[in-house]
Motif scaffolding. Structure first.
Motif, short mmCIF file in Angstrom:
data_model
loop_
_atom_site.label_atom_id
_atom_site.label_comp_id
_atom_site.label_asym_id
_atom_site.label_seq_id
_atom_site.Cartn_x
_atom_site.Cartn_y
_atom_site.Cartn_z
N ASN A 184 0.83 -1.21 0.00
CA ASN A 184 0.00 0.00 0.00
C ASN A 184 0.86 1.26 0.00
O ASN A 184 0.55 2.23 -0.69
N ILE A 185 1.93 1.25 0.78
CA ILE A 185 2.81 2.42 0.81
C ILE A 185 3.38 2.69 -0.58
O ILE A 185 3.53 3.83 -1.00
N ASN A 186 3.68 1.61 -1.29
CA ASN A 186 4.26 1.75 -2.63
C ASN A 186 3.19 1.83 -3.73
O ASN A 186 3.53 1.80 -4.91
N ASP A 187 1.93 1.91 -3.33
CA ASP A 187 0.81 2.03 -4.27
C ASP A 187 0.79 0.87 -5.26
O ASP A 187 0.63 1.06 -6.47
N VAL A 188 0.98 -0.33 -4.73
CA VAL A 188 0.98 -1.54 -5.54
C VAL A 188 -0.25 -2.38 -5.16
O VAL A 188 -0.53 -2.57 -3.97
N GLU A 189 -0.99 -2.84 -6.16
CA GLU A 189 -2.21 -3.60 -5.91
C GLU A 189 -1.90 -4.92 -5.19
O GLU A 189 -0.93 -5.61 -5.52
N VAL A 190 -2.75 -5.25 -4.20
CA VAL A 190 -2.59 -6.50 -3.46
C VAL A 190 -3.72 -7.45 -3.84
O VAL A 190 -4.89 -7.12 -3.71
N ARG A 191 -3.37 -8.62 -4.37
CA ARG A 191 -4.39 -9.64 -4.67
C ARG A 191 -4.33 -10.69 -3.57
O ARG A 191 -3.26 -11.21 -3.25
N LYS A 192 -5.52 -10.99 -3.01
CA LYS A 192 -5.55 -11.91 -1.88
C LYS A 192 -6.13 -13.25 -2.29
O LYS A 192 -7.23 -13.30 -2.82
N VAL A 193 -5.39 -14.30 -2.04
CA VAL A 193 -5.89 -15.65 -2.28
C VAL A 193 -5.92 -16.33 -0.91
O VAL A 193 -4.86 -16.71 -0.37
N LEU A 194 -7.13 -16.45 -0.37
CA LEU A 194 -7.29 -17.00 0.98
C LEU A 194 -6.70 -18.41 1.07
O LEU A 194 -6.80 -19.20 0.13
#
Ligand code: PLP
Length: 347
Positions: A113-123
């Protein structure tokens, strides 16, 4: 083998072109002499000189201990610095994405988030193992990093080796295996697999088994091409001189760490058996770490009650897949006894 991986294709252009800051201590590395090159105070306080920006002595000792070459080691201000630098080296803000496998360590998402990079979450699956089909589906051409935390925080289990290797073999991006808790596990470290995977980065730390969280020292192990990129973009003096001094002494006696580990493992086993006898405990998850994930009757009240008893654990009951759980770090025998006594009196 990974035939897809191309480091150049995932390295940011500005990083490829970067001429790194050259410090005075880069140009002259001898130890004797009159140093009038760095505008330091000449009076010896024990810390008036800038520290070694390459941490040569520490890396030589760590190389022996971990059975790797010094060129495969990066040292950071905690593993957290390595996580941030990986994002800054390989992810274009707004455009790139990274994959994390919740429930997991919070810092991957914060750093992205600090680097403005998208996070994709795979539970994770219900057995807390990675969902490799879900991961393959989440990967696209802009995916740069995948974070496996094994043993995982907060679930405490290790991931199956084959599941991580399956991703390592196919992915044109970097697979980070965070082994902050590996010393408490019977699992073999991925450091031994570095030669097989040019896209593998293994993170370890001095913050847990080594008992040095306050000094802020983390390790990243990888192919030398990746290490060179991290070293190029790091702040030149990221590991302070006092930390280097103290850790060098500790590295002389790695057997001290073994005795911490065996004491903590003994206490972990005791804690698990005592906790399982308590009526408020519904389930104790298998642990490969220095903490235990415990499902209890009413997590929030247990947490608040323990705080009133002056004992702080981590309430994870709002975390997906950890509903109703608290995370308990294994303490000293005295601390664990106090915890158990308090829990016995809980109503
Ligand atoms: C505690 C922990 C670390 C350690 O981070 P440092 O910055 O080295 O103190 C890294 N990863 C995980 C999963 C952790 O729980």
């Amino acid at each position: 083998m990974n035939v897809t991986f191309n480091l150049d294709s995932i390295t940011r252009d500005n990083v490829k072109k970067l001429a790194p800051y050259s410090s005075a201590r880069d140009e002259f590395s001898g130890s004797n002499g009159i140093f009038l090159d760095a505008n330091e105070n000449p009076f010896n306080t024990g810390y008036n000189r800038y520290p070694d920006p390459h941490q040569k002595k520490m890396k030589e000792k760590i190389a022996v201990l971990k059975d790797v070459e010094t060129k495969n080691i990066f040292l950071g201000n905690g593993s957290d610095e390595a996580i941030d630098l990986l994002l800054r080296a390989f992810c274009e803000p707004v455009k790139s994405n990274v994959i994390i496998l919740p429930p997991t360590y919070g810092m991957y998402e914060v750093a992205a988030n600090i680097n403005d990079v998208e996070v994709r979450k795979v539970l994770l699956q219900n057995n807390f193992q990675p969902d490799t089909v879900g991961i393959q589906n989440a990967i696209d051409t802009n995916t740069r990093l995948i974070f496996f935390c094994s043993p995982n925080n907060p679930t405490a289990n290790s991931f199956q080796t084959e599941l991580m290797q399956e991703v390592l073999e196919k992915f044109n991006g970097i697979v980070v295996v965070d082994e902050a808790y590996i010393d408490f596990s019977a699992q073999q470290s991925f450091v031994s697999k570095l030669k097989n995977y040019p896209n593998l980065v293994v993170l370890q730390t001095f913050s847990k088994a080594w008992g040095m969280a306050s000094l802020r020292l983390g390790m990243a192990f990888a192919d030398d091409k990746i290490i060179n990129i991290l070293s190029k973009i790091k702040p030149p003096y990221n590991i302070n001189g006092i930390t280097q001094q103290i850790v060098l002494v500790a590295l002389e006696k790695p057997e001290n760490v073994k005795s911490y580990i065996s004491e903590i493992l003994k206490e972990r086993a005791k804690l698990i058996s005592a906790l399982s006898a308590l009526p408020l405990v519904k389930h104790i998850y298998q642990s490969d770490a220095n903490f235990i994930l415990v499902k209890v009757e009413d997590a929030k009240s247990v947490y608040n009650y323990l705080v009133r008893e002056n004992i702080v654990v981590r309430d994870r009951s709002k975390v997906e897949l950890c509903e109703g759980c608290i995370r308990i770090t294994v303490g000293t025998k005295e601390e664990n006894d106090k915890l158990l006594n308090a829990l016995k009196k809980f109503k």
